[in-house]
Write a protein that holds these residues in place. Structure first.
Motif, PDB file in Angstrom:
ATOM      1  N   HIS A  23       0.614  -0.909  -0.207  1.00  0.00           N
ATOM      2  CA  HIS A  23      -0.213  -0.020  -0.151  1.00  0.00           C
ATOM      3  C   HIS A  23       0.797   1.247  -0.103  1.00  0.00           C
ATOM      4  CE1 HIS A  23      -3.054   2.459   0.834  1.00  0.00           C
ATOM      5  NE2 HIS A  23      -3.120   2.784   1.690  1.00  0.00           N
ATOM      6  N   ILE A  24       0.460   1.663  -1.222  1.00  0.00           N
ATOM      7  CA  ILE A  24       1.363   3.385  -0.929  1.00  0.00           C
ATOM      8  C   ILE A  24       0.570   4.608  -0.210  1.00  0.00           C
ATOM      9  CG2 ILE A  24       2.168   4.950  -2.990  1.00  0.00           C
ATOM     10  CD1 ILE A  24       1.379   3.369  -5.169  1.00  0.00           C
ATOM     11  N   LEU A  54       9.545   1.141  -6.749  1.00  0.00           N
ATOM     12  CA  LEU A  54       8.761   2.090  -6.900  1.00  0.00           C
ATOM     13  C   LEU A  54       9.303   3.027  -8.165  1.00  0.00           C
ATOM     14  CD1 LEU A  54       6.598   4.285  -5.351  1.00  0.00           C
ATOM     15  CD2 LEU A  54       8.882   5.683  -5.001  1.00  0.00           C
ATOM     16  N   PHE A  55       7.986   2.980  -8.790  1.00  0.00           N
ATOM     17  CA  PHE A  55       7.943   3.834 -10.087  1.00  0.00           C
ATOM     18  C   PHE A  55       6.928   4.912  -9.944  1.00  0.00           C
ATOM     19  CE2 PHE A  55       8.163  -0.429 -11.155  1.00  0.00           C
ATOM     20  CZ  PHE A  55       8.948  -0.710 -12.108  1.00  0.00           C
ATOM     21  N   ILE A  58       2.030   7.172  -9.506  1.00  0.00           N
ATOM     22  CA  ILE A  58       2.930   6.768  -8.528  1.00  0.00           C
ATOM     23  C   ILE A  58       2.617   5.240  -8.750  1.00  0.00           C
ATOM     24  CG2 ILE A  58       3.886   6.257  -5.983  1.00  0.00           C
ATOM     25  CD1 ILE A  58       1.912   9.203  -6.943  1.00  0.00           C
ATOM     26  N   LYS A  59       3.614   4.222  -9.210  1.00  0.00           N
ATOM     27  CA  LYS A  59       3.047   3.074  -8.081  1.00  0.00           C
ATOM     28  C   LYS A  59       3.879   1.896  -7.823  1.00  0.00           C
ATOM     29  CE  LYS A  59       2.380  -1.138 -11.343  1.00  0.00           C
ATOM     30  NZ  LYS A  59       2.296  -1.046 -12.994  1.00  0.00           N
ATOM     31  N   VAL A  60       3.827   1.064  -7.314  1.00  0.00           N
ATOM     32  CA  VAL A  60       4.870  -0.017  -6.132  1.00  0.00           C
ATOM     33  C   VAL A  60       4.525  -1.480  -6.919  1.00  0.00           C
ATOM     34  CG1 VAL A  60       3.635  -0.321  -4.467  1.00  0.00           C
ATOM     35  CG2 VAL A  60       6.169  -0.732  -4.249  1.00  0.00           C
ATOM     36  N   VAL A  61       5.976  -1.895  -6.979  1.00  0.00           N
ATOM     37  CA  VAL A  61       5.324  -3.528  -7.757  1.00  0.00           C
ATOM     38  C   VAL A  61       6.428  -3.830  -6.053  1.00  0.00           C
ATOM     39  CG1 VAL A  61       6.054  -5.321  -8.417  1.00  0.00           C
ATOM     40  CG2 VAL A  61       4.995  -3.298  -9.990  1.00  0.00           C
ATOM     41  N   ALA A  62       5.599  -5.389  -5.371  1.00  0.00           N
ATOM     42  CA  ALA A  62       6.132  -5.490  -4.560  1.00  0.00           C
ATOM     43  C   ALA A  62       6.644  -6.594  -4.573  1.00  0.00           C
ATOM     44  CB  ALA A  62       5.373  -5.774  -2.756  1.00  0.00           C
ATOM     45  N   LYS A  77      14.759  -0.351  -6.413  1.00  0.00           N
ATOM     46  CA  LYS A  77      13.876  -0.988  -5.444  1.00  0.00           C
ATOM     47  C   LYS A  77      14.839  -1.264  -4.165  1.00  0.00           C
ATOM     48  CE  LYS A  77      13.735  -4.544  -8.607  1.00  0.00           C
ATOM     49  NZ  LYS A  77      14.395  -5.845  -9.001  1.00  0.00           N
ATOM     50  N   LYS A  78      13.824  -1.147  -3.114  1.00  0.00           N
ATOM     51  CA  LYS A  78      14.554  -1.292  -1.740  1.00  0.00           C
ATOM     52  C   LYS A  78      13.681  -3.047  -0.725  1.00  0.00           C
ATOM     53  CE  LYS A  78      14.929   3.187  -1.560  1.00  0.00           C
ATOM     54  NZ  LYS A  78      16.350   3.726  -0.670  1.00  0.00           N
ATOM     55  N   LYS A  79      14.486  -3.082   0.093  1.00  0.00           N
ATOM     56  CA  LYS A  79      14.819  -4.721   1.152  1.00  0.00           C
ATOM     57  C   LYS A  79      13.670  -4.202   2.414  1.00  0.00           C
ATOM     58  CE  LYS A  79      17.517  -7.620  -0.938  1.00  0.00           C
ATOM     59  NZ  LYS A  79      17.207  -7.798  -1.719  1.00  0.00           N
ATOM     60  N   ARG A  80      13.190  -4.955   2.679  1.00  0.00           N
ATOM     61  CA  ARG A  80      11.812  -4.934   4.019  1.00  0.00           C
ATOM     62  C   ARG A  80      12.913  -4.659   4.896  1.00  0.00           C
ATOM     63  NH1 ARG A  80       8.776  -6.376   8.091  1.00  0.00           N
ATOM     64  NH2 ARG A  80       7.114  -4.784   8.959  1.00  0.00           N
TER      65      ARG A  80
END
Length: 820
Positions: free
Chosen positions: A634-635, A664-665, A699-703, A673-676
């Motif tokens: 969720h953004i 994130l785009f 804004i878009k995120v792909v997890a 990319k980011k690691k949790r």
């Protein structure tokens, strides 16, 4: 574990937890309601001719459940109604049992209730939250012998019920409590038929060792046998979750009064109840007298729990961090009169958020709630409504004893229940000219002893009454780091200090208010003025928005942006507190209260992670990211249409997810990319500093999960670089229309028509014409008086297939209008 026989309870008329499965119906339709009082019962039952204009008073048609205060609990212009109200209907009684009993089973009614069959009062009850039963059999039989039964009422029986939630200092709960003391038939009312002898209660004490190798079941019971029939047959069967019978017991015996131990049995290696696998067994009891059988069913679960002394919470031999929230019985448009469908939706939303524990504040709640906690796997702290105000006289104390007794007896078999709460904020004076701590301690000790006598298997607890913390088994102090006192980074230190002061610590109530739809580019700004090192407990008056020392509750922006930061920090810390039993966020859903008229939504406690109508705030997803396993992403900012700042300024975009990695785009371009990492604050490391372009931004995120699966989320936000001047005008416009419902929006602009994005003025909507404002909902978009969120506010209008003119006004500004 044997049930303790309670001699002093003989004669109490309270119904069983699972009312008799056969011949039970909810009385939901064909009711009339009158706000206010009658001159006498005759006014409810006298003949009324159709269309007679001189018939007074006028009644309105309603369905049950129904609450006096469905709308006025959040009306910004009045105090909510506290007084009497009447309900009436006609019963078509068809008892299938020869000489059987006809009962009215109340799942809860507020707050004092009287029941009449025709002109005869047959029952009364004091207390708005426990269940009770009125036996109407004799009154009905007597009425059927009268002439008016057939002539006036055509073979039906007039039922009239008076409810009263008037202020009464000798009533529990106190009207100083931070919730409305509602009136009405706001829980289900059932018509129940039983034979002459029926099961009143079954107490099934299920226990198991921590290893789960041997389950024990001790069953005792109580009969409903008003005519004193002397011989009965009893049969008890225990069935596994698939319905297979594991054992049975049968006996013919003399009918008994009070509680009687019936059967002890054991089950090798039972399947254990837990939040992950809420396995339930069935205890079925059949009583037969004079050839007529009555079947009673209970659901039970085997689980072993322990609050380790100076340590964590253990369930079935393993540590379980209690991840909790709270529930008030309150909802938009209906107040306390929530339907089963509403309750089910609410509890499922909690489970989907990752909750494994709930404190039911601050009163015994519906059997529907407890059933769902059992089946969903949510551990429970349930409490009586001894809340604030002090301690009254003997009438007051007797109600407290009765409420505790009824709560324990009625919810005794629920596997989910682990704690009986004895009170809340009992250090809060106000209702009486005497406030004697020693007398409060004496009564608290009496309740504690009574709880353990009624149910030795559960723990007792209270919240925020330090001078009684040594009496109960589990204690929760006041810790509101970052809201009423201190800053949220003091949370772990404050908790550890309180943990060391008691043997068994559990932190319930933490969090803060947020005005849904309000967001901030600098949410933590108010923290700089807050004094640290002076404690994090809330104190009398801290809920006020005026006076006193600097605190976020008074000086903060009440934005969702701040609250997600506060919650994020707390959840991060809780993962590294191995001694912590658990904590419960206050509360799950916004709820109405008479003591907060100056809040952004007047008369609303806005600390929920969802609004009063189930609309999710951003905070809901922060909890999901820490507490759930089903992949989610969720953004932050779905309800934040316009961000602001300088051209080229870097802005943080936060993503809340339980996935291992996210990319994130921004406007189609990867931001990396980011690691949790749960300990990387904020957003567990899923944060990017980016440069928005003026105007529209996508804004878009792909997890990506650990096993390579992907999920995504996306939003669109405007970026405003123009600086606004002081507010100059209101603009009102229609945003949409569907199914004859229009959504209108007000914006606050400066003299250059630039949106004032930090505006927090109160505005008031109005309407004239054929339509009707959909207001008094207690939500940010369902209130005619509300503070702006980022310079705007919305409300809906039922157009009623006609024409209307909507208006909006705010002090110091010209009013605005729009034709609909």
């Amino acid at each position: 574990m044997k049930r303790v026989k309670l001699v002093f309870l003989l004669g109490l008329l309270v119904c069983s937890q699972y009312v008799f499965a056969q011949n039970k119906q909810r009385l939901t339709h064909n009711w009339e309601y009158l706000k206010g009082d009658l001159g006498g019962i005759w006014e409810a039952i006298r003949p009324v001719k159709e269309g007679n204009p001189e018939s007074v008073p006028l009644w309105e048609k309603v369905n049950l459940p129904h609450c006096f205060n469905a709308l006025d609990g959040v009306d910004p212009d009045v105090n909510y109604y506290q007084g009497p109200g009447w309900y009436r209907t006609l019963l078509d009684l068809k008892n299938p049992y020869t000489e059987g009993r006809s009962l009215l089973h109340f799942e809860g009614a507020g707050q004092k209730t009287q029941v009449y069959i025709y002109d005869k009062k047959v029952a009364e009850h004091v207390g708005g939250y426990d269940e009770w039963t009125a036996d109407i059999t004799d009154a009905v039989n007597a009425f059927k012998k009268t002439d008016v039964f057939q002539k006036q009422f055509k073979g039906k029986v007039p039922l009239s019920i008076r409810c009263d939630n008037s202020r009464d200092l000798e009533m529990i709960p106190s009207s100083l409590s931070d919730f409305n003391v509602y009136g009405g038939l706001y829980r289900y009312l059932n018509l129940v038929y039983t034979p002459k002898v029926a099961v009143d209660k079954i107490f099934a004490a299920a226990s198991v060792d921590a290893k789960g190798s041997l389950g024990k079941l001790n069953i005792s019971g109580r009969l409903l046998n008003p005519e004193g029939i002397d011989t009965v047959s009893l049969k008890i069967e225990v069935k596994d979750p698939e319905g297979k019978t594991l054992g049975s017991w049968e006996n013919q015996m003399k009918a008994f009064n009070g509680d009687k131990a019936l059967w002890e049995t054991s089950i090798k290696s039972p399947r254990l109840w837990s939040p992950e696998r809420p396995v339930l067994y069935t205890v079925q009891t059949t009583v037969t007298a004079r050839g007529i059988a009555h079947v009673h069913t209970e659901k039970i679960g085997f689980r072993n729990f322990e609050f380790v002394k100076k340590g964590p919470f253990m369930l079935n031999g393993k540590r379980l961090l209690l991840r909790g929230t709270h529930r008030h019985e309150d909802h938009a448009g209906v107040a306390a009169a929530m339907t089963e469908e509403m309750i089910r939706q609410e509890m499922q939303m909690m489970k989907d958020m990752g909750v494994n524990f709930i404190r039911l504040g601050h009163y015994q709640q519906s059997r529907i709630v407890l059933d769902l906690c059992d089946s969903l796997g949510i551990l429970v702290w349930e409490e009586i409504p001894w809340c604030r105000g002090g301690l009254g006289g003997e009438v007051y104390k007797e109600q407290g004893r009765r409420m505790l007794t009824n709560m324990i007896e009625q919810h005794y078999n629920h596997a989910s229940v682990i704690i009986w709460g004895l009170g809340n904020e009992n250090d809060w004076p106000g209702d009486f000219n005497e406030f004697d701590e020693q007398k409060i301690r004496t009564f608290m000790k009496e309740l504690n002893d009574l709880s353990h006598k009624l149910d030795p298997s559960r723990k007792t607890a209270i919240r925020r009454c330090d001078f009684c913390k040594d009496i109960v088994d589990v204690y929760s102090p006041s810790i509101w780091a970052g809201w009423y006192r201190g800053i949220y980074t003091e949370y772990k230190e404050a908790s550890k200090k309180e943990f060391e002061r008691v043997e068994h610590f559990l932190h319930v109530e933490w969090g803060g208010d947020s005005h849904a739809g309000r967001h901030s580019e600098s949410p933590d700004k108010a923290l700089s003025a807050v004094q640290t090192g002076v404690g994090t407990d809330e104190r009398d008056g801290d809920a006020s928005l005026f006076g006193g020392s600097a605190r976020v509750s008074k000086d903060g922006d009440w934005s969702e942006s701040y609250i997600v930061n506060l919650i994020d920090w707390h959840l991060k810390e809780q993962e590294n507190m191995p001694w912590l039993t658990g904590a419960a966020y206050w509360p799950f859903k916004d709820f109405s209260t008479p003591v907060r008229p100056d809040n952004p939504v007047p008369y609303m406690n806005q600390k929920g992670v969802v609004e009063r109508d189930f609309s999710k705030k951003e905070a809901y997803y922060v909890f999901q990211s820490y507490w759930t396993k089903t992949p989610m992403v969720h953004i932050y900012g779905h309800s934040w249409p316009v961000r602001w700042g300088d051209a080229g300024e870097q802005k943080m975009v936060k993503v809340y997810s339980n996935c291992a990695e996210a990319e994130l785009f921004l406007n189609g371009k990867s931001m990396g990319k980011k690691k949790r990492n749960s300990q990387s604050y904020p957003a567990a490391g899923l944060k990017w500093m980016v440069k928005y372009q003026p105007g529209k931004n996508e804004i878009k995120v792909v997890a990506t999960t650990k096993d390579g699966k992907t999920i995504s989320d996306e939003i669109v936000q405007e970026y405003q670089t123009e600086k606004w001047d002081k507010p100059a005008k209101l603009v009102l416009e229609k945003l949409s229309e569907k199914d004859n419902i229009a959504v209108i929006q007000v914006k606050l602009l400066d003299k250059n028509n630039i949106l004032c994005l930090d505006a927090r003025s109160y505005i008031t909507f109005g309407l004239t014409g054929d339509g009707k404002l959909i207001d008094d909902q207690g939500t940010s978009s369902g209130s005619r008086k509300v503070q702006l969120y980022n310079g705007r506010a919305l409300i809906s209008v039922d157009l009623n297939k006609g024409k209307s003119v909507a208006s909006v006004k705010s002090d110091g500004l010209p009013s605005a209008f729009v034709e609909l």
